[in-house]
Design a protein around this motif. Sequence first.
Motif, PDB file in Angstrom:
ATOM      1  N   GLU A  56       6.606  -4.476  22.942  1.00 46.50           N
ATOM      2  CA  GLU A  56       5.834  -4.850  21.767  1.00 46.50           C
ATOM      3  C   GLU A  56       5.388  -6.303  21.896  1.00 46.50           C
ATOM      4  OE1 GLU A  56       7.966  -5.261  18.090  1.00 46.50           O
ATOM      5  OE2 GLU A  56       9.922  -5.322  19.124  1.00 46.50           O
ATOM      6  N   ASP A  57       4.178  -6.583  21.435  1.00 47.00           N
ATOM      7  CA  ASP A  57       3.636  -7.943  21.483  1.00 47.00           C
ATOM      8  C   ASP A  57       4.107  -8.716  20.259  1.00 47.00           C
ATOM      9  OD1 ASP A  57       2.238  -7.766  23.887  1.00 47.00           O
ATOM     10  OD2 ASP A  57       0.508  -6.833  22.936  1.00 47.00           O
ATOM     11  N   LEU A  58       4.782  -9.833  20.523  1.00 49.93           N
ATOM     12  CA  LEU A  58       5.221 -10.689  19.434  1.00 49.93           C
ATOM     13  C   LEU A  58       4.171 -11.721  19.068  1.00 49.93           C
ATOM     14  CD1 LEU A  58       8.946 -11.349  20.496  1.00 49.93           C
ATOM     15  CD2 LEU A  58       8.038  -9.578  18.955  1.00 49.93           C
ATOM     16  N   LEU A  89      14.783  -8.438  25.639  1.00 50.17           N
ATOM     17  CA  LEU A  89      14.275  -9.439  26.578  1.00 50.17           C
ATOM     18  C   LEU A  89      12.866  -9.816  26.156  1.00 50.17           C
ATOM     19  CD1 LEU A  89      14.575  -9.527  30.410  1.00 50.17           C
ATOM     20  CD2 LEU A  89      12.302  -9.663  29.407  1.00 50.17           C
ATOM     21  N   VAL A  90      12.617 -11.116  26.066  1.00 48.30           N
ATOM     22  CA  VAL A  90      11.293 -11.649  25.747  1.00 48.30           C
ATOM     23  C   VAL A  90      10.775 -12.394  26.962  1.00 48.30           C
ATOM     24  CG1 VAL A  90      10.038 -13.344  24.380  1.00 48.30           C
ATOM     25  CG2 VAL A  90      11.605 -11.760  23.263  1.00 48.30           C
ATOM     26  N   ALA A  91       9.537 -12.129  27.342  1.00 43.50           N
ATOM     27  CA  ALA A  91       8.924 -12.784  28.502  1.00 43.50           C
ATOM     28  C   ALA A  91       7.508 -13.210  28.152  1.00 43.50           C
ATOM     29  CB  ALA A  91       8.914 -11.867  29.716  1.00 43.50           C
ATOM     30  N   ARG A  92       7.105 -14.333  28.696  1.00 41.29           N
ATOM     31  CA  ARG A  92       5.731 -14.816  28.556  1.00 41.29           C
ATOM     32  C   ARG A  92       4.908 -14.287  29.727  1.00 41.29           C
ATOM     33  NH1 ARG A  92       5.974 -20.454  29.616  1.00 41.29           N
ATOM     34  NH2 ARG A  92       5.243 -19.973  31.710  1.00 41.29           N
ATOM     35  N   CYS A  93       3.895 -13.498  29.428  1.00 36.86           N
ATOM     36  CA  CYS A  93       3.051 -12.879  30.457  1.00 36.86           C
ATOM     37  C   CYS A  93       1.638 -13.457  30.356  1.00 36.86           C
ATOM     38  CB  CYS A  93       3.016 -11.362  30.294  1.00 36.86           C
ATOM     39  SG  CYS A  93       4.653 -10.597  30.261  1.00 36.86           S
ATOM     40  N   GLU A  94       0.959 -13.497  31.479  1.00 37.38           N
ATOM     41  CA  GLU A  94      -0.364 -14.126  31.546  1.00 37.38           C
ATOM     42  C   GLU A  94      -1.422 -13.113  31.957  1.00 37.38           C
ATOM     43  OE1 GLU A  94      -0.544 -17.544  34.002  1.00 37.38           O
ATOM     44  OE2 GLU A  94       1.264 -18.488  33.174  1.00 37.38           O
ATOM     45  N   VAL A  95      -2.607 -13.245  31.330  1.00 35.27           N
ATOM     46  CA  VAL A  95      -3.827 -12.569  31.780  1.00 35.27           C
ATOM     47  C   VAL A  95      -4.922 -13.629  31.851  1.00 35.27           C
ATOM     48  CG1 VAL A  95      -3.260 -10.263  30.952  1.00 35.27           C
ATOM     49  CG2 VAL A  95      -4.328 -11.898  29.403  1.00 35.27           C
ATOM     50  N   GLN A  96      -5.857 -13.452  32.764  1.00 31.49           N
ATOM     51  CA  GLN A  96      -6.840 -14.502  33.046  1.00 31.49           C
ATOM     52  C   GLN A  96      -8.243 -14.207  32.536  1.00 31.49           C
ATOM     53  OE1 GLN A  96      -4.673 -13.470  35.666  1.00 31.49           O
ATOM     54  NE2 GLN A  96      -3.349 -15.206  35.163  1.00 31.49           N
ATOM     55  N   SER A  97      -8.558 -12.967  32.196  1.00 34.30           N
ATOM     56  CA  SER A  97      -9.928 -12.666  31.786  1.00 34.30           C
ATOM     57  C   SER A  97      -9.949 -11.391  30.969  1.00 34.30           C
ATOM     58  CB  SER A  97     -10.838 -12.537  33.009  1.00 34.30           C
ATOM     59  OG  SER A  97     -12.178 -12.283  32.625  1.00 34.30           O
ATOM     60  N   VAL A  98     -11.145 -11.089  30.442  1.00 32.39           N
ATOM     61  CA  VAL A  98     -11.334  -9.898  29.635  1.00 32.39           C
ATOM     62  C   VAL A  98     -12.704  -9.320  29.965  1.00 32.39           C
ATOM     63  CG1 VAL A  98     -12.349 -11.161  27.702  1.00 32.39           C
ATOM     64  CG2 VAL A  98     -11.207  -8.984  27.283  1.00 32.39           C
ATOM     65  N   ALA A 154      -8.016 -23.970  31.282  1.00 34.55           N
ATOM     66  CA  ALA A 154      -8.453 -22.809  32.060  1.00 34.55           C
ATOM     67  C   ALA A 154      -8.378 -21.551  31.206  1.00 34.55           C
ATOM     68  CB  ALA A 154      -7.585 -22.661  33.306  1.00 34.55           C
ATOM     69  N   SER A 155      -9.174 -20.564  31.580  1.00 38.41           N
ATOM     70  CA  SER A 155      -9.184 -19.294  30.855  1.00 38.41           C
ATOM     71  C   SER A 155      -7.876 -18.558  31.109  1.00 38.41           C
ATOM     72  CB  SER A 155     -10.372 -18.446  31.309  1.00 38.41           C
ATOM     73  OG  SER A 155     -10.290 -17.151  30.760  1.00 38.41           O
ATOM     74  N   VAL A 156      -7.019 -18.500  30.092  1.00 36.30           N
ATOM     75  CA  VAL A 156      -5.730 -17.826  30.212  1.00 36.30           C
ATOM     76  C   VAL A 156      -5.243 -17.470  28.818  1.00 36.30           C
ATOM     77  CG1 VAL A 156      -4.416 -19.981  30.163  1.00 36.30           C
ATOM     78  CG2 VAL A 156      -3.417 -17.942  31.219  1.00 36.30           C
ATOM     79  N   ALA A 157      -4.583 -16.324  28.746  1.00 40.60           N
ATOM     80  CA  ALA A 157      -3.958 -15.887  27.500  1.00 40.60           C
ATOM     81  C   ALA A 157      -2.504 -15.558  27.779  1.00 40.60           C
ATOM     82  CB  ALA A 157      -4.675 -14.665  26.926  1.00 40.60           C
ATOM     83  N   TYR A 158      -1.622 -15.989  26.873  1.00 38.41           N
ATOM     84  CA  TYR A 158      -0.184 -15.759  27.009  1.00 38.41           C
ATOM     85  C   TYR A 158       0.229 -14.677  26.017  1.00 38.41           C
ATOM     86  CZ  TYR A 158      -0.457 -20.269  29.406  1.00 38.41           C
ATOM     87  OH  TYR A 158      -0.799 -21.289  30.258  1.00 38.41           O
ATOM     88  N   ARG A 159       0.803 -13.623  26.578  1.00 42.85           N
ATOM     89  CA  ARG A 159       1.308 -12.522  25.754  1.00 42.85           C
ATOM     90  C   ARG A 159       2.834 -12.597  25.747  1.00 42.85           C
ATOM     91  NH1 ARG A 159      -1.672  -6.922  27.202  1.00 42.85           N
ATOM     92  NH2 ARG A 159      -0.938  -6.477  25.081  1.00 42.85           N
ATOM     93  N   TYR A 160       3.400 -12.915  24.587  1.00 46.65           N
ATOM     94  CA  TYR A 160       4.864 -12.953  24.447  1.00 46.65           C
ATOM     95  C   TYR A 160       5.309 -11.557  24.024  1.00 46.65           C
ATOM     96  CZ  TYR A 160       4.400 -18.013  24.788  1.00 46.65           C
ATOM     97  OH  TYR A 160       4.122 -19.286  25.224  1.00 46.65           O
ATOM     98  N   ARG A 161       5.985 -10.889  24.960  1.00 46.72           N
ATOM     99  CA  ARG A 161       6.303  -9.480  24.787  1.00 46.72           C
ATOM    100  C   ARG A 161       7.814  -9.281  24.801  1.00 46.72           C
ATOM    101  NH1 ARG A 161       2.779  -5.621  28.184  1.00 46.72           N
ATOM    102  NH2 ARG A 161       2.263  -4.810  26.114  1.00 46.72           N
ATOM    103  N   ARG A 162       8.260  -8.230  24.134  1.00 43.85           N
ATOM    104  CA  ARG A 162       9.690  -7.954  24.014  1.00 43.85           C
ATOM    105  C   ARG A 162       9.995  -6.538  24.494  1.00 43.85           C
ATOM    106  NH1 ARG A 162      12.663  -8.593  18.271  1.00 43.85           N
ATOM    107  NH2 ARG A 162      11.224  -6.855  17.743  1.00 43.85           N
ATOM    108  N   TRP A 163      11.010  -6.428  25.363  1.00 45.33           N
ATOM    109  CA  TRP A 163      11.496  -5.144  25.874  1.00 45.33           C
ATOM    110  C   TRP A 163      12.932  -4.927  25.394  1.00 45.33           C
ATOM    111  CZ3 TRP A 163       8.329  -8.313  28.625  1.00 45.33           C
ATOM    112  CH2 TRP A 163       7.187  -7.748  29.202  1.00 45.33           C
TER     113      TRP A 163
END
Length: 577
Positions: free
Chosen positions: A201-203, A380-389, A363-372
């Motif tokens: 789930e995205d926090l 577990l919470v991790a910061r994940c990155e995506v660079q474009s859309v 820079a073009s980047v988005a941080y998705r803080y997600r929980r498993w």
Amino acid sequence: MVGVFEVGAVPFNADGWGPPDFSTTAPAASTTLPLHVPFAPFSRSEKLGRIADFTRNFANANPSNRPTSGKPGSVSESPFDFSLDLDAFPLANPDDDSSFRLVDAKPPTRPKFGPKWRFNQNRPQLPQRRDEEVEARKREAEKERARRDRLYNLNRSNQYQQRREAAIFKSSVDIQPEWNMLDQIPFSTFSKLSFTVPEPEDLLLCGALEYYDRSFDRITPKNERRLERFKNRNFFKVTTTDDPVIRRLANEDKATVFATDTILATLMCAPRSVYSWDIVIQRVGNKLFFDKRDGSQLDLLSVHETSQEPLPEAKDDINSAYSLSVEAAYINQNFSQQVLLSDGDKVSFDEPNPFANEGDEVASVAYRYRRWKLDSDMYLVARCEVQSVVEVNNQKSFLTLNALNEFDPKYSGVDWRQKLETQRGAVLATELKNNANKFAKWTAQSILASADLMKLGYVSRVHPRDHFNHVILGVVGYKPKDFAAQINLNTSNMWGIVKSIVDLCMKLNEGKYVLVKDPSKPQVRIYEVPADAFENDYMEEPLPEEEQVQPPAEDAEGGEANGTTIDVEEKEIKAQT
């Protein structure tokens, strides 16, 4: 009536054997033999030849001007004169049968083609069929020799690879005297692990994304594009405990374990790693934080890590493992910004970039803080990155952007400029063999971020000895889960590795630990370190060489253990980009 056979009169030769000489003796009246017919003299021991030769060339009958049976110097014109045949038929001599030979008067056959035959007319010639057989045997012998050499080199490289790991690869961190080794885990135990996690789930989503430029999908080696430099854009590689969002989530008790996608991908793909790496683990209360050291090699990208071709050992060489890692990080950053549309249209999220100051160009980047969910009471919470859309069917899809770099075709054996357009599968297979760990980590990060597509760029040097200027030769897109199946990356096994390490660390007392990948063996070790380890005021004194548990790490492939050199190099890269 019975017929009567009459035998004619047979003259008797009283002087010898054969018919009598009628030149001196008149024949009887009843004889029927023609008069004045010469007979060649012969005896019983002589071999008979021709009776008469009416095709004789009388003009050249006596080229040696030898006197004939007639007058001296004259030529006999009788077809019954065989005195000239003594040279052509040496068997006329009954005492020397060994000198008999057949004389072939036909001219020698000339070959139809071949430069060797044209310029060597007097040399002995082989028949065409025998020549083809000889060439065929040569080709078979050459194939057999090549096969033996290939097997020999393969066996030799496998034996040499172990010696190369022990001799060249150094530990990413110096093992200190006060460190206490708690456990060591061989990679063979990781292959049997499996754990299934539910959908995350995205926090929170932070940052802003620019749209992907689809024109880069049409790039080929024939219409390559120059790789540009983005000097004004800031890139951030912030560790877990320095992230203000993660600190806030930890204070809100959103989870028990905290990490970043880079650290999780390193753990998930640990069995494929060859170079040494280390992760700092902090147990604070009932919470667990996975960190990286300042200037860690996790910020860089390995090149030819799983290749059997050894790289130069000198650290200042442009093709050394460290120099290529710095170059790959520099290429990856610039590539991720060049393939975007520069029209200013962006997709913004809940919060801005948490690491940027006001007014900075980010820079073009988005941080998705997600929980498993790892357990009934463990998250577990991790910061994940995506660079474009990109928009697909009126829906926004997230992309991850990464770049492969070609530095010298002689190391990989495949020239991208020649093979990328016609044999892209062969190029990808070669890169998968030489960079298996890097591909697996990129795929794991894309899966953690739930990216819809991962774009891989092929970037090559303008010249093999120029590591500052590069060109983009092509861009290919893959779906992360499909690509994971293609490279045999099992998602359940990835989470099984993470779950086993988390369970092991949750049994430890509060404090600081470091997880180190052994540079010479496929295993990891856990050390208990002082609370002030890896701080700016922490003085490190490595163990004496004879007391080291593992090889010393004066100049590790990922940089020196104290991280000073890496930090300087990273600042130089950021200054250039």
